[in-house]
Design a protein around this motif. Structure first.
Motif, mmCIF file in Angstrom:
data_model
loop_
_atom_site.group_PDB
_atom_site.id
_atom_site.type_symbol
_atom_site.label_atom_id
_atom_site.label_comp_id
_atom_site.label_asym_id
_atom_site.label_seq_id
_atom_site.Cartn_x
_atom_site.Cartn_y
_atom_site.Cartn_z
ATOM 1 N N THR A 130 -1.359 13.704 -78.604
ATOM 2 C CA THR A 130 -1.663 14.944 -77.964
ATOM 3 C C THR A 130 -3.345 15.236 -78.434
ATOM 4 O O THR A 130 -3.687 15.012 -79.591
ATOM 5 N N TRP A 131 -4.222 15.927 -77.715
ATOM 6 C CA TRP A 131 -5.431 16.453 -77.945
ATOM 7 C C TRP A 131 -5.527 17.938 -77.590
ATOM 8 O O TRP A 131 -4.773 18.445 -76.505
ATOM 9 N N LYS A 132 -6.318 18.551 -78.410
ATOM 10 C CA LYS A 132 -6.477 19.975 -78.007
ATOM 11 C C LYS A 132 -7.935 20.214 -78.115
ATOM 12 O O LYS A 132 -8.887 19.458 -78.867
ATOM 13 N N SER A 133 -8.617 21.040 -77.324
ATOM 14 C CA SER A 133 -10.166 21.402 -77.230
ATOM 15 C C SER A 133 -10.212 22.248 -78.440
ATOM 16 O O SER A 133 -9.747 23.270 -78.916
ATOM 17 N N GLY A 191 -20.911 20.334 -74.645
ATOM 18 C CA GLY A 191 -20.541 20.823 -75.909
ATOM 19 C C GLY A 191 -19.090 20.577 -76.143
ATOM 20 O O GLY A 191 -18.155 21.160 -76.890
ATOM 21 N N THR A 192 -18.532 19.496 -75.444
ATOM 22 C CA THR A 192 -17.072 19.161 -75.540
ATOM 23 C C THR A 192 -16.742 18.541 -76.679
ATOM 24 O O THR A 192 -17.375 17.812 -77.296
ATOM 25 N N VAL A 193 -15.398 19.130 -77.393
ATOM 26 C CA VAL A 193 -14.893 18.637 -78.495
ATOM 27 C C VAL A 193 -13.502 18.749 -78.373
ATOM 28 O O VAL A 193 -12.728 19.765 -78.045
ATOM 29 N N LEU A 194 -12.935 17.486 -78.702
ATOM 30 C CA LEU A 194 -11.549 17.424 -78.450
ATOM 31 C C LEU A 194 -11.061 16.703 -79.900
ATOM 32 O O LEU A 194 -11.725 15.940 -80.306
ATOM 33 N N SER A 195 -9.786 17.108 -80.192
ATOM 34 C CA SER A 195 -9.371 16.857 -81.728
ATOM 35 C C SER A 195 -7.778 16.502 -81.493
ATOM 36 O O SER A 195 -6.809 17.121 -80.563
ATOM 37 N N THR A 196 -7.303 15.481 -82.354
ATOM 38 C CA THR A 196 -5.822 15.058 -82.583
ATOM 39 C C THR A 196 -5.506 15.238 -83.771
ATOM 40 O O THR A 196 -6.292 14.833 -84.739
ATOM 41 N N GLN A 197 -4.262 15.345 -84.142
ATOM 42 C CA GLN A 197 -3.626 15.353 -85.419
ATOM 43 C C GLN A 197 -2.435 14.226 -85.462
ATOM 44 O O GLN A 197 -1.784 14.097 -86.378
ATOM 45 N N ASP A 198 -2.214 13.774 -84.361
ATOM 46 C CA ASP A 198 -0.910 12.653 -84.330
ATOM 47 C C ASP A 198 -1.329 11.397 -83.776
ATOM 48 O O ASP A 198 -0.596 10.760 -82.965
ATOM 49 N N GLY A 199 -2.696 10.920 -83.797
ATOM 50 C CA GLY A 199 -2.916 9.679 -83.457
ATOM 51 C C GLY A 199 -3.588 9.433 -82.040
ATOM 52 O O GLY A 199 -3.468 8.367 -81.276
#
Length: 785
Positions: free
Chosen positions: A745-748, A734-742
């Motif tokens: 940085t990534w967050k879960s 169920g891993t989901v990572l997202s970034t808003q700066d290309g």
């Protein structure tokens, strides 16, 4: 300089006198005074926009400003989505989700103006309305398929045929108030498996979760609070709710943890070596080979109510004031050999007085007591192996029950489903399994159906059964919650998968906008949705769903390609409404494909005769392909940023890049031997992900690579960017990572499930979908947050 003559001086004096008379109302001219000069309205120094910072696409958003109540001003609004307004306090409907910069320019009559800006985040919660979501207020990721959830179900509890709860994986607690037609997710506050749930009434209940979590609610589950107690053994304890303030936790190691004040305080007692029973009134009974004890204060103090000879493990039955302890007394007869005589210790006044009964009519062989149950003070049953015995005098004498007509004796299986409910199953004379229950101590039996999607030839399949009344029953079987309203004559599923076939897996996704999307399933169906994934219709059938490289890609609103599981490539020029015949001008099976634009594309293909791998290229949108270079190995993914520059990745951390359109490839150092699975591009360059949390970044077109510090140990399956800055990664567990700066940085993000996630796609910064195993399809209207 002009000379002033007397005549001119006299004329001037006359004109001055006329002007003075006119100003004083004299002179007989009748002319009105000029209007006073109007001062322009001052624009407030603290000009500011007032509006909600977070809004929805489904409603009108009201905007105003600190200058809205002043007259003499003009207003020029731009809402960041290409629309504008000149109203002082406009209302605006956002039709697309995302982040928008609102601008207001205020001007006055003197030409002075001031401008102020305001950022608005537009969510699309209409996309997830009524779905079960991982965050409160319809936030996070929500279950679109299966509904209401695809998580494994661990437990349920119903207070009536309409009101019930289920628990499951990823901290899931669901509630129904209409008999399972609709379910609402309740926030447990944890992401561990929820294992058990019990309620005393419609408001007061407890739920247990992984790692020793004990949750309590006083409002029917609308809010759950963590209690300061750790159950013995730390996992899967038993839970009994006596009343609104009293709950008991039991453990495999015979430790009882109890509260009598709603969880404000807990007591704990170790009953190792005892078998325990907690009655509905809160009395704790503990029995072992030497005696029986009783506590009425949750184990703080004990009374010994019966001593007896040390003869094996006893069977304890407590029904109100009726208490029975059944033992088998060992003796050795020189002729018969070892004998085992069943005895019954019987009390009808909750252990105040006792009588010892030598059970007559039971076998003396060491079959062992498989189980026993009493329905009242006199009528009871005992089963030993496949034989059922009944007593009508409190256990003094026992008689074998008749074998079912036509039953094959060896196949008879007997057990108690619930106190007072006996179950048996057997092969009949046609070698078909028959399932029966009795609720009158085995006097009468009726045939029932068992809750199963598959063959009913096995025994009772349910892990849990609850009887609500004579007609209404609930069972947990095969990860489904079943209900029966006809005394178990038939069952229907109210939570889980109703089909016995494999769930529909969404192997490839593409959405044109927040409403219309396409998906390829393992059944070879190209599905289309027009309502954001709530409903799907078959657009094209007869494709191959299984296989390597299933993919959908569009380069604009019209032109796109579909790669099916069998390596056939199809093209659409009208947004997916119609698809061409397979583009198979060459005798190759495509393994993976990527298009740079409407004309230029690349593919890894296998020669159908030699099975050799080749890099293929097209310059006419896939109508014709040419072989560019032979390949000596399989690659999991390829990505071209232009008609010349490209990268391929595969097993053992293998990365190769090209700068000449694939004619030559150079192996690049990745720093890992982990299999790599997916490639994407952002403003920070190229990104590659793989197993064991591998993440690599290249800022020079794939020549050099930096291995990031792992954010997870999960195997990452897919990376995809919406634009140059916003991207998502999905993977196992169920891993989901997202970034808003290309990707800097990534967050879960909490997916609300622990299944393997295989693909992710966003139509805009808020509206996105994730597909996974077991038919999982998740959706978000808040960007996953």
């Amino acid at each position: 300089m002009q000379k002033v003559t007397p005549r001119l001086r006299a004329l001037g004096m006359g004109m001055l006198a006329a002007a003075v008379l006119t100003a004083c109302g004299g002179g007989g001219g009748g002319s009105e005074a000029p209007p006073p000069v109007v001062q322009p309205t001052a624009i407030p120094d603290n000009l500011a926009i007032t509006a909600p910072a977070v809004v929805e696409t489904s409603g009108a958003t009201a905007f105003t400003s600190s200058a809205a109540g002043l007259s003499g001003l003009t207003f020029a609004w731009t809402f960041g989505d290409g629309t504008s307004s000149t109203d002082a306090s406009p209302k605006h409907d956002y039709t697309k989700a995302g982040d928008f910069e609102v601008s207001l320019k205020v001007s006055n009559s003197a030409g002075t103006s001031k401008e102020v800006k305001f950022k608005v985040a537009v969510n699309n919660r209409a996309l997830v309305k009524s779905l079960s979501c991982s965050a409160e207020n319809q936030g996070g990721w929500c279950w679109q398929a299966p509904r209401p959830s695809g998580n494994s179900i661990s437990d349920f509890y119903f207070l009536s045929s309409q009101l019930g709860w289920t628990t499951g994986d990823a901290g899931e607690i669901l509630k129904t108030t209409d008999g399972g037609k609709n379910w609402t997710r309740q926030s447990s506050g944890i992401s561990a498996m929820m294992t058990t749930v019990r309620f005393a009434d419609a408001n007061n209940g407890w739920a247990l979760g992984g790692y020793g979590a004990v949750l309590h609610t006083t409002d029917g589950g609308a809010h759950w609070s963590m209690q300061s107690v750790s159950p013995a053994d730390g996992f899967a304890p038993g839970l009994m709710v006596v009343n609104a303030s009293t709950a008991v936790l039991t453990s495999p190691s015979s430790v009882i943890t109890a509260t009598t004040d709603g969880g404000a305080s807990w007591s704990q007692v170790n009953l190792s070596g005892y078998s325990t029973s907690v009655t509905p009134d809160g009395t704790v009974w503990a029995v072992n080979y030497a005696g029986l004890r009783k506590s009425t204060d949750m184990g703080k103090s004990w009374t010994t109510v019966r001593d007896y000879p040390s003869q094996g493990t006893p069977t304890l039955i407590v029904k109100g004031s009726l208490v029975l302890v059944i033992q088998q007394i060992y003796a050795y007869d020189p002729v018969k050999g070892p004998t085992y005589t069943p005895v019954v210790h019987r009390s009808t006044d909750a252990g105040a007085t006792w009588e010892l009964l030598t059970a007559q009519g039971l076998p003396s062989s060491n079959y062992g007591v498989y189980g026993a149950d009493f329905f009242d003070a006199n009528n009871g049953v005992m089963w030993m192996y496949s034989a059922l015995y009944r007593t009508t005098d409190g256990g003094r004498t026992w008689a074998p029950m008749d074998v079912p007509a036509g039953a094959q004796t060896y196949s008879i299986d007997i057990r108690a489903l619930l106190p007072g409910v006996l179950y048996r199953r057997f092969y009949d004379q046609n070698s078909q399994y028959v399932h029966q229950v009795s609720e009158d101590a085995g006097t009468t039996w009726r045939n029932i159906a068992v809750p199963t999607r598959y063959s009913s030839s096995s025994g009772w399949p349910a892990q849990q059964l609850q009887r609500l009344d004579a007609k209404n029953w609930v069972a947990l079987a095969e990860n489904n919650v079943w209900v029966s309203s006809d005394g178990m004559a038939s069952w229907s599923i109210v939570r889980g998968q109703s089909s016995s076939t494999s769930p529909r897996n969404y192997n490839a996704l593409w959405f044109q906008d927040a409403n219309r999307g396409l998906a390829l399933t393992q059944y070879g169906e190209l599905l289309e949705t027009k309502n954001g994934g709530l409903d799907w219709a078959v657009k094209l059938a007869g494709l191959q769903g299984y296989g390597q490289g299933a993919r959908i890609q569009f380069v604009d609103a019209n032109k796109g390609w579909l790669l099916s599981g069998d390596g056939r490539l199809y093209m659409s020029t009208d947004g997916g409404e119609r698809w061409s015949a397979p583009l198979t001008s060459l005798a190759y099976t495509f393994r993976s494909v990527h298009f740079v634009d409407a004309s230029n594309g690349f593919a890894v293909g296998a020669d159908n005769n030699s099975y050799q791998r080749r890099l293929l290229a097209t310059t006419d949108g896939g109508q014709n392909w040419t072989m560019v270079a032979p390949l000596t190995e399989d690659f999991a993914a390829l990505h071209f940023t232009s008609a010349l520059q490209g990268v391929m990745v595969g097993g053992n951390g293998r990365i190769v890049s090209t700068a000449d359109g694939g004619k030559t490839w150079v192996g690049r150092y990745s720093g890992t031997n982990t299999p790599l699975t997916s490639i994407a591009a952002s403003e920070a360059g190229l990104w590659v992900v793989g197993q064991y949390g591998a993440m690599l970044n290249s800022k020079d077109g794939g020549v050099t690579w930096t291995l990031s510090t792992p954010l997870t140990t999960a195997s990452l399956q897919k990376i995809r960017f919406l634009d140059s800055r916003q991207g998502w990664i999905v993977g196992t567990g169920g891993t989901v990572l997202s970034t808003q700066d290309g990707g800097k940085t990534w967050k879960s993000q909490e997916a609300g499930t622990r299944v393997t996630l295989t693909d992710v796609f966003f139509a805009d910064s808020r509206s996105g979908w994730i597909s996974g195993e077991n038919g999982t399809l998740l959706v978000t209207g808040t960007g996953g947050n």
